[in-house]
Design a protein around this motif. Structure first.
Motif, PDB file in Angstrom:
ATOM      1  N   LYS A 273       0.716  -1.247   0.027  1.00  0.00           N
ATOM      2  CA  LYS A 273      -0.005  -0.098  -0.051  1.00  0.00           C
ATOM      3  C   LYS A 273       0.984   0.756  -0.215  1.00  0.00           C
TER       4      LYS A 273
ATOM      5  N   GLN B  54       1.091   0.491  -4.793  1.00  0.00           N
ATOM      6  CA  GLN B  54      -0.252   0.676  -4.986  1.00  0.00           C
ATOM      7  C   GLN B  54      -0.315   2.515  -6.104  1.00  0.00           C
ATOM      8  N   GLY B  55      -1.424   2.361  -6.855  1.00  0.00           N
ATOM      9  CA  GLY B  55      -1.020   3.422  -7.392  1.00  0.00           C
ATOM     10  C   GLY B  55      -0.255   4.063  -7.762  1.00  0.00           C
ATOM     11  N   GLY B  56       1.591   3.770  -8.049  1.00  0.00           N
ATOM     12  CA  GLY B  56       2.437   4.352  -8.312  1.00  0.00           C
ATOM     13  C   GLY B  56       2.467   4.844  -7.626  1.00  0.00           C
ATOM     14  N   SER B  57       2.788   4.847  -6.289  1.00  0.00           N
ATOM     15  CA  SER B  57       3.476   5.863  -5.268  1.00  0.00           C
ATOM     16  C   SER B  57       4.859   5.938  -5.515  1.00  0.00           C
TER      17      SER B  57
ATOM     18  N   THR C 262       5.907   9.011  -6.485  1.00  0.00           N
ATOM     19  CA  THR C 262       5.575  10.126  -5.750  1.00  0.00           C
ATOM     20  C   THR C 262       6.914  10.626  -5.298  1.00  0.00           C
TER      21      THR C 262
ATOM     22  N   ASN D   4       5.163  12.180   4.544  1.00  0.00           N
ATOM     23  CA  ASN D   4       3.738  12.088   5.558  1.00  0.00           C
ATOM     24  C   ASN D   4       2.638  12.443   4.500  1.00  0.00           C
ATOM     25  N   ASN D   5       2.770  12.351   3.382  1.00  0.00           N
ATOM     26  CA  ASN D   5       1.548  12.425   3.236  1.00  0.00           C
ATOM     27  C   ASN D   5       0.547  10.742   2.437  1.00  0.00           C
TER      28      ASN D   5
ATOM     29  N   ALA E 265       1.609   8.412   4.585  1.00  0.00           N
ATOM     30  CA  ALA E 265       1.232   8.345   5.630  1.00  0.00           C
ATOM     31  C   ALA E 265       0.102   8.773   6.266  1.00  0.00           C
ATOM     32  N   SER E 266      -0.470   9.751   6.010  1.00  0.00           N
ATOM     33  CA  SER E 266      -2.196  10.270   5.757  1.00  0.00           C
ATOM     34  C   SER E 266      -2.560   9.727   4.992  1.00  0.00           C
ATOM     35  N   ARG E 267      -2.485   9.292   3.831  1.00  0.00           N
ATOM     36  CA  ARG E 267      -2.908   8.275   3.542  1.00  0.00           C
ATOM     37  C   ARG E 267      -3.582   6.872   3.782  1.00  0.00           C
ATOM     38  N   THR E 268      -2.498   6.635   3.833  1.00  0.00           N
ATOM     39  CA  THR E 268      -3.002   4.956   3.951  1.00  0.00           C
ATOM     40  C   THR E 268      -2.417   4.410   5.439  1.00  0.00           C
TER      41      THR E 268
ATOM     42  N   ASN F   6      -2.002  14.116  10.993  1.00  0.00           N
ATOM     43  CA  ASN F   6      -0.460  13.411  10.802  1.00  0.00           C
ATOM     44  C   ASN F   6       0.503  12.537  12.419  1.00  0.00           C
TER      45      ASN F   6
ATOM     46  N   TYR G 263     -13.046   6.841   7.948  1.00  0.00           N
ATOM     47  CA  TYR G 263     -11.392   6.973   6.619  1.00  0.00           C
ATOM     48  C   TYR G 263     -10.894   6.139   8.106  1.00  0.00           C
TER      49      TYR G 263
ATOM     50  N   HIS H  93      -9.164   2.283   7.203  1.00  0.00           N
ATOM     51  CA  HIS H  93      -7.924   1.462   6.615  1.00  0.00           C
ATOM     52  C   HIS H  93      -7.334   1.372   7.794  1.00  0.00           C
TER      53      HIS H  93
ATOM     54  N   GLY I 104      -3.208  17.825   2.464  1.00  0.00           N
ATOM     55  CA  GLY I 104      -3.055  16.310   2.701  1.00  0.00           C
ATOM     56  C   GLY I 104      -3.078  16.156   3.887  1.00  0.00           C
TER      57      GLY I 104
ATOM     58  N   PRO J  58      -7.552  12.615   5.506  1.00  0.00           N
ATOM     59  CA  PRO J  58      -8.312  12.140   4.974  1.00  0.00           C
ATOM     60  C   PRO J  58      -9.211  12.035   5.495  1.00  0.00           C
TER      61      PRO J  58
ATOM     62  N   TYR K 271      -6.166  15.211   0.948  1.00  0.00           N
ATOM     63  CA  TYR K 271      -5.221  14.270   1.286  1.00  0.00           C
ATOM     64  C   TYR K 271      -4.371  14.074  -0.487  1.00  0.00           C
ATOM     65  N   PHE K 272      -2.974  13.206  -0.609  1.00  0.00           N
ATOM     66  CA  PHE K 272      -2.279  13.458  -1.633  1.00  0.00           C
ATOM     67  C   PHE K 272      -3.097  11.833  -1.862  1.00  0.00           C
TER      68      PHE K 272
ATOM     69  N   ALA L 246      -1.910   8.015  -4.530  1.00  0.00           N
ATOM     70  CA  ALA L 246      -0.725   7.780  -4.424  1.00  0.00           C
ATOM     71  C   ALA L 246      -0.004   8.140  -5.319  1.00  0.00           C
ATOM     72  N   ASP L 247      -0.736   8.923  -6.475  1.00  0.00           N
ATOM     73  CA  ASP L 247       0.792   9.642  -7.304  1.00  0.00           C
ATOM     74  C   ASP L 247       0.835  10.704  -7.244  1.00  0.00           C
ATOM     75  N   GLY L 248       0.331  11.904  -6.323  1.00  0.00           N
ATOM     76  CA  GLY L 248       0.905  12.555  -5.470  1.00  0.00           C
ATOM     77  C   GLY L 248       0.057  14.006  -6.009  1.00  0.00           C
TER      78      GLY L 248
END
Lengths: 225, 279
Positions: free
Chosen positions: A9, A13-16, A19, A180-181, A183-186, B66, B89, B93, B177, B180, B184-185, B187-189
């Motif tokens: 993840k 995943q998603g080409g992270s 990034t 950080n981004n 970490a927030s997303r996952t 975060n 969220y 997760h 970001g 969420p 947020y960002f 995976a591809d930013g």
């Protein structure tokens, strides 16, 4: 969720990974440009600092004292949100400028201490033997200065790379910001931060490795000569 | 032998926070730092809730969502205060977290708004107008279904691609970001989430181009004041029958808020292994 799921993840995943590499590239760019600019500027400051002229020396001392004695993040915030706020400059430009200023103060000091540590007797002897001031510096003093300054310069570079981790404050998406981004997303901050640390660690060891390589090459060059 | 101890120390240090064994005895609540006010100025109402109504042993402030999640993950704190969307969220997760409710607690709402510079009243009114239109024609509900409900259900939404209009004014929107599924960002930013989708839609309705800049959540007010951004996202807590009054508490000086485009119920997410969840 198993560890491999989490890693998938965070990294795949998603080409992270692209990034993350993009963020790493921004970190490298800022560090490298700031290093080159800061080293040149640092040499100039060191030149001023070692002049006999008290005004030049005073200016250089104050410059070094301010930049070495203040957190680089404060300087960055001041320059980006204050001084250059209306200048419409690219944030990366401001960051490179900020870190170059900071590094220049450190480089100036490390060059000065290396100059002081170099053997003055040799330089005096060379002058007595009729070498010009420039030749004396180039042939006698400079090689000593470089040798003495090298280990400190190496850690200055590694420090610089780590300091750049604050550029997220001025709208730049560097490695720390991407971490950080992610970490927030996952929602996996601990693991993601560990991965980020490993990347910084690898970067530092590449710098150490490059320096070790130049040492080796020099030794080999010395043997054949 | 020396090396063995070094490795052992590293292992212990790296594994201790991971498994949360520091969690025992710690039952503090994590809160996001109020941006405009100091801790002392927090209103007594909140303090009363914290110390008399909620079972937490104390509270800790965090600058970013975060870092708060990191503390929650490692067991430094037992629970966090957030809103129903973020809680959703987290539940979708992460395992091992539960929602904490008590009848003794008054129902608070979080309102999501946009924050602008004081002088941009005209822009604020235009944005508020666009938001009102979007509420009326169902666009907000559609965006919410896509970017919040579906996202919580596990579907990764596609980021909205803003259309570029030649010669139009640009609305610079700061994203953090750090929240969420609101902000947020992917995976591809690219910036993604309900807030960003809303900003794209609002800009489209105002005939403006939208540009996202990534700002640390603690630097939002500074970014606004220094004109690095025209709009930042701001959430306010309180009584939304009277939202203008509710927003006063932690709103930075010289700023104005749009009407909230979304409200959610304030809630508490706690670790399942904490004493609070067991009660």
């Amino acid at each position: 969720m198993s560890l491999s799921d989490k890693l998938y993840k965070i990294l795949i995943q998603g080409g992270s990974w692209k990034t993350i590499l993009g963020g790493l590239w921004v970190t490298i760019q800022i560090s490298a440009l700031a290093l080159v600019l800061g080293t040149v500027l640092g040499a100039v400051i060191c030149l001023l600092r070692t002049r006999k002229n008290p005004v030049a020396r005073g200016i250089a001392s104050v410059y070094i004292a301010i930049l070495r004695g203040t957190p680089v993040l404060m300087l960055l915030l001041l320059l980006y949100y204050g001084v250059f706020a209306r200048a419409n400059l690219n944030p990366v430009t401001v960051a490179v400028f900020t870190f170059a200023l900071n590094v220049s103060a450190h480089v100036a000091e490390l060059l000065r201490s290396a100059l002081e540590a170099a053997d003055h007797g040799q330089a005096e002897a060379a002058r007595t033997l009729g070498f010009s001031a420039w030749d004396t510096f180039r042939i006698i003093t400079l090689p000593q200065v470089l040798r003495i300054a090298k280990p400190v310069y190496q850690s200055t570079i590694v420090n610089l790379i780590q300091w750049t981790s604050v550029v997220g404050y001025v709208t730049i998406t560097d490695l720390t910001r991407v971490i950080n981004n992610t970490a927030s997303r996952t929602m996996q901050p601990l693991l993601t931060i560990c991965i980020g640390m490993l990347i910084y660690l690898a970067l530092s060891y590449i710098v150490f490795g490059l320096f070790a390589l130049t040492d080796k090459m020099k030794k080999r060059g010395g043997e054949t000569a | 032998m020396k090396r063995f101890f070094a490795i052992l120390t590293v292992l212990v240090l790296s594994l201790t926070p991971m498994n949360g064994c520091l969690a025992e005895g710690e039952s503090a609540l994590g809160l996001l730092s109020p941006q405009g006010v100091s801790e002392d100025e927090l209103n007594d109402n909140l303090k009363d809730i914290l110390f008399n109504v909620l079972p937490f042993s104390g509270y800790r402030f965090f600058d970013t969502f975060n870092s708060m999640i990191t503390a929650l993950n490692s067991g430094t704190i037992a629970g966090i205060e957030t809103d129903e969307y973020v809680a959703g969220y987290i539940f979708s997760h992460l395992d091992g977290f539960a929602s904490y409710t008590t009848d003794a607690l008054p129902e608070y709402h979080v309102g999501y708004s946009m924050l602008l510079r004081e002088e941009d009243t005209e822009l604020r009114d235009r944005i508020s107008g666009a938001i009102a239109d979007m509420k009326a024609d169902g666009t907000l509900d559609r965006l919410k279904a896509l970017y919040i409900d579906d996202c919580i259900a596990g579907k990764e939404p596609e980021a909205m691609v803003p259309e570029q209009i030649d010669g139009a004014e640009t609305l610079v929107v700061a994203v953090t970001g750090d929240r969420p599924p609101m902000d947020y960002f992917s995976a591809d930013g690219t910036p993604i989430g309900f807030n960003t989708a809303l900003a794209v839609e609002v800009a489209d309705r105002l005939g403006m181009n939208v540009q996202f800049v990534s700002v640390d959540s603690g630097a939002r007010a500074v970014a606004l004041a220094s004109e690095s951004a025209d709009v930042v996202f701001w959430s306010v807590l309180g009584d939304f029958n009277n939202w203008e009054k509710a927003s006063e508490e932690d709103q930075p000086e010289n700023t104005i808020l749009t009407e909230p485009y979304l409200t959610g119920i304030e809630c508490y997410v706690v670790r399942e292994d904490s004493s609070i969840a067991a009660d």
